[in-house]
Design a protein around this motif. Structure first.
Motif, mmCIF file in Angstrom:
data_model
loop_
_atom_site.group_PDB
_atom_site.id
_atom_site.type_symbol
_atom_site.label_atom_id
_atom_site.label_comp_id
_atom_site.label_asym_id
_atom_site.label_seq_id
_atom_site.Cartn_x
_atom_site.Cartn_y
_atom_site.Cartn_z
ATOM 1 N N TYR A 108 27.432 39.968 36.380
ATOM 2 C CA TYR A 108 28.671 39.248 36.675
ATOM 3 C C TYR A 108 29.845 39.923 35.980
ATOM 4 N N TYR A 109 29.620 40.364 34.741
ATOM 5 C CA TYR A 109 30.686 41.046 34.013
ATOM 6 C C TYR A 109 31.015 42.386 34.681
ATOM 7 N N LYS A 110 29.983 43.137 35.010
ATOM 8 C CA LYS A 110 30.161 44.465 35.597
ATOM 9 C C LYS A 110 30.891 44.419 36.930
ATOM 10 N N TYR A 111 30.513 43.482 37.796
ATOM 11 C CA TYR A 111 31.050 43.459 39.156
ATOM 12 C C TYR A 111 32.325 42.630 39.326
ATOM 13 N N TYR A 112 32.538 41.643 38.460
ATOM 14 C CA TYR A 112 33.652 40.732 38.701
ATOM 15 C C TYR A 112 34.693 40.645 37.580
ATOM 16 N N ILE A 113 34.348 41.067 36.362
ATOM 17 C CA ILE A 113 35.241 40.836 35.228
ATOM 18 C C ILE A 113 35.771 42.119 34.593
ATOM 19 N N LYS A 114 34.910 43.086 34.402
ATOM 20 C CA LYS A 114 35.229 44.262 33.592
ATOM 21 C C LYS A 114 36.494 44.991 34.033
ATOM 22 N N HIS A 132 44.805 35.144 37.237
ATOM 23 C CA HIS A 132 44.950 36.291 38.141
ATOM 24 C C HIS A 132 43.579 36.789 38.585
ATOM 25 N N LEU A 133 42.620 36.803 37.657
ATOM 26 C CA LEU A 133 41.251 37.224 38.002
ATOM 27 C C LEU A 133 40.655 36.305 39.060
ATOM 28 N N TYR A 134 40.758 34.980 38.847
ATOM 29 C CA TYR A 134 40.238 34.014 39.820
ATOM 30 C C TYR A 134 40.882 34.230 41.197
ATOM 31 N N ASN A 135 42.198 34.367 41.199
ATOM 32 C CA ASN A 135 42.924 34.513 42.471
ATOM 33 C C ASN A 135 42.519 35.786 43.202
ATOM 34 N N LYS A 136 42.343 36.860 42.454
ATOM 35 C CA LYS A 136 41.956 38.135 43.057
ATOM 36 C C LYS A 136 40.552 38.041 43.663
ATOM 37 N N LEU A 137 39.636 37.416 42.930
ATOM 38 C CA LEU A 137 38.268 37.264 43.442
ATOM 39 C C LEU A 137 38.265 36.438 44.728
ATOM 40 N N LYS A 138 39.092 35.389 44.738
ATOM 41 C CA LYS A 138 39.189 34.540 45.928
ATOM 42 C C LYS A 138 39.733 35.337 47.110
ATOM 43 N N GLN A 139 40.768 36.146 46.853
ATOM 44 C CA GLN A 139 41.362 36.964 47.910
ATOM 45 C C GLN A 139 40.386 38.019 48.430
ATOM 46 N N ASP A 140 39.498 38.459 47.562
ATOM 47 C CA ASP A 140 38.502 39.456 47.952
ATOM 48 C C ASP A 140 37.321 38.843 48.703
ATOM 49 N N GLY A 141 37.375 37.527 48.898
ATOM 50 C CA GLY A 141 36.318 36.867 49.662
ATOM 51 C C GLY A 141 35.107 36.456 48.852
ATOM 52 N N ILE A 142 35.230 36.482 47.528
ATOM 53 C CA ILE A 142 34.114 36.062 46.673
ATOM 54 C C ILE A 142 33.963 34.545 46.739
ATOM 55 N N ALA A 143 32.724 34.075 46.890
ATOM 56 C CA ALA A 143 32.455 32.645 47.025
ATOM 57 C C ALA A 143 32.918 31.873 45.790
ATOM 58 N N THR A 144 33.393 30.658 46.008
ATOM 59 C CA THR A 144 33.852 29.818 44.899
ATOM 60 C C THR A 144 32.728 29.560 43.904
ATOM 61 N N SER A 145 31.501 29.423 44.413
ATOM 62 C CA SER A 145 30.349 29.203 43.528
ATOM 63 C C SER A 145 30.166 30.378 42.574
ATOM 64 N N THR A 146 30.429 31.594 43.059
ATOM 65 C CA THR A 146 30.327 32.782 42.217
ATOM 66 C C THR A 146 31.449 32.804 41.177
ATOM 67 N N ILE A 147 32.659 32.431 41.601
ATOM 68 C CA ILE A 147 33.799 32.402 40.680
ATOM 69 C C ILE A 147 33.555 31.377 39.575
ATOM 70 N N LYS A 148 32.885 30.281 39.898
ATOM 71 C CA LYS A 148 32.553 29.270 38.891
ATOM 72 C C LYS A 148 31.614 29.838 37.835
ATOM 73 N N ILE A 149 30.677 30.678 38.266
ATOM 74 C CA ILE A 149 29.757 31.301 37.310
ATOM 75 C C ILE A 149 30.514 32.298 36.439
ATOM 76 N N VAL A 150 31.422 33.056 37.063
ATOM 77 C CA VAL A 150 32.274 33.974 36.306
ATOM 78 C C VAL A 150 33.030 33.200 35.227
ATOM 79 N N SER A 151 33.569 32.047 35.599
ATOM 80 C CA SER A 151 34.300 31.207 34.661
ATOM 81 C C SER A 151 33.410 30.728 33.527
ATOM 82 N N ALA A 152 32.176 30.366 33.846
ATOM 83 C CA ALA A 152 31.231 29.889 32.827
ATOM 84 C C ALA A 152 30.895 31.001 31.834
#
Length: 393
Positions: A108-114, A132-152
């Motif tokens: 998750y860090y490698k693909y979505y955060i780093k 900004h990270l959340y918004n970018k992931l959303k714009q890139d089509g990343i599922a909300t469930s995945t963004i929630k894990i990124v947040s966790a």
């Protein structure tokens, strides 16, 4: 202000008092949020440490002073988020969670955060950076469930940084998670589809035909079935012991791990038809009796374990064969077998608590969520069954 401390006018230290008016030891002050800050100065270099009590700060002052005097102190002001994340993972998570979880955090860090946050200074991270990270992931089509894990993951990492006094405020709660879209319902096979799929799998001599049949019959997860051994088949008690799962980690390959959650370790009642499926698998490989109880029930021809990709590849192959005969058949993943089992169980009147234990769900709410996904025909039948209660004379 210094990086993490304060300097009095003309550099003169002044005796501070706490919120109750009590004098504090030299070099220690109470902050507005109630915590305490201690200042350490060695060879003209000043740094600060933080704690919830004066005693805690005194201990940190002594430790920091020792490190500074012996040249082993790391300037916290210059720590990047990337450096801290790796420290957090290695020192705080590696020995407290499953190895599969650590691997998941890394991914998750490698693909979505780093790329977005890794090179920023830890102390400089603010709420808008997380947003900004959340918004970018959303714009890139990343599922909300995945963004929630990124947040966790971010939250756990930053909470520890706050606890360690590396940051003064955790920026993660300041960001707002994007609104979830309409949740896509999992693919569930109709009774006709499950019969058709198994028919083609058997006719085409699929080496996973019995795997598919047992998946539909038990609702076991993909990794649990691939990790099933003959030692787990308890004919005396007539149960299947679910005690492991197969996982894959880059650089490590396939390995055995404990099931997903504590409730995932369970016993599933073993019926005669399930026993027959297992016997049929033995016959498929020409095995008359089992010598090695530690052998996987489902494996490659050379006894190697089966990967998740191999299972999906075989599912896709069978679907392709069905389509070649001009039959429209929607693609599904191996998890579809689990949802199909749950749906058949619900249609047959199985009680939620019973289904929960068989599926290995950690909460009843997870099981109840499946009840909202029963097939339209079943909903119609149930509505028809209660229609008499509302008839107007």
């Amino acid at each position: 202000l210094s990086c993490y401390g304060w300097v009095g006018r003309k550099g003169v230290d002044r005796m501070a008092k706490d919120a109750r008016g009590r004098e504090l030891p030299k070099g220690i002050r109470q902050r507005d949020n109630g915590t305490f800050e201690g200042r350490v100065a060695v060879d003209g270099k000043r740094v600060s440490v933080y704690g919830n009590t004066v005693t805690e700060v005194k201990k940190k002052i002594a430790e920091t002073k020792y490190k500074m005097e012996h040249g082993i102190y790391v300037d916290q002001c210059n720590i990047s988020f990337d450096e801290w994340f790796n420290t957090w993972l290695e020192e705080y998570k590696k020995n407290s969670v499953k190895s599969g979880t650590v691997f998941s955090y890394k991914n998750y860090y490698k693909y979505y955060i780093k790329d977005e946050l890794g090179m920023r200074k830890l102390r400089d991270l603010r709420g808008e950076h997380i947003q900004h990270l959340y918004n970018k992931l959303k714009q890139d089509g990343i599922a909300t469930s995945t963004i929630k894990i990124v947040s966790a993951v971010l939250s756990g990492c930053m909470k520890q940084a706050l606890k360690n006094g590396l940051i003064e405020r955790n920026p993660v709660p300041l960001a707002i998670l994007p609104k979830a879209g309409v949740k896509k319902q999992s693919r569930v096979l109709t009774q006709e589809e499950q019969t058709l799929f198994l028919k083609y799998a058997k006719a085409k001599d699929s080496y996973l035909y019995n795997f598919f049949a047992l998946a539909l019959r038990t609702g076991m997860r993909n990794g649990e079935l691939r990790g099933l051994k003959y030692s787990d088949i308890d004919k005396k008690k007539m149960v299947i012991h679910v005690v492991r799962t197969l996982k894959y980690e880059e650089g490590r390959g396939l390995y055995e791990d404990t099931p997903k959650t504590a409730s995932s370790t369970r016993d599933i009642p073993l019926t005669e038809d399930m026993l027959q499926i297992i016997e049929n698998q033995k016959k498929f490989w020409g095995i008359s009796k089992i010598i090695n109880k530690n052998e996987y029930v489902f494996h490659q021809g050379d006894k190697r374990p089966i990967s998740r990709d191999c299972v999906q590849s075989e599912i896709d192959r069978v679907i392709a064969l069905i389509r070649e005969d001009g039959i429209n058949f929607e693609r599904f993943t191996c998890h579809g077998f689990r949802h199909t089992f749950a749906t058949r169980a619900i249609e047959s009147g199985m009680q939620p608590q019973t289904l929960k234990t068989i599926l290995g769900h950690s909460t009843l709410s997870m099981t109840m969520d499946l009840y909202s996904h029963v097939l339209p025909s079943t909903k119609a039948e149930e509505m028809e069954a209660i229609s008499g209660a509302f008839k107007i004379s």
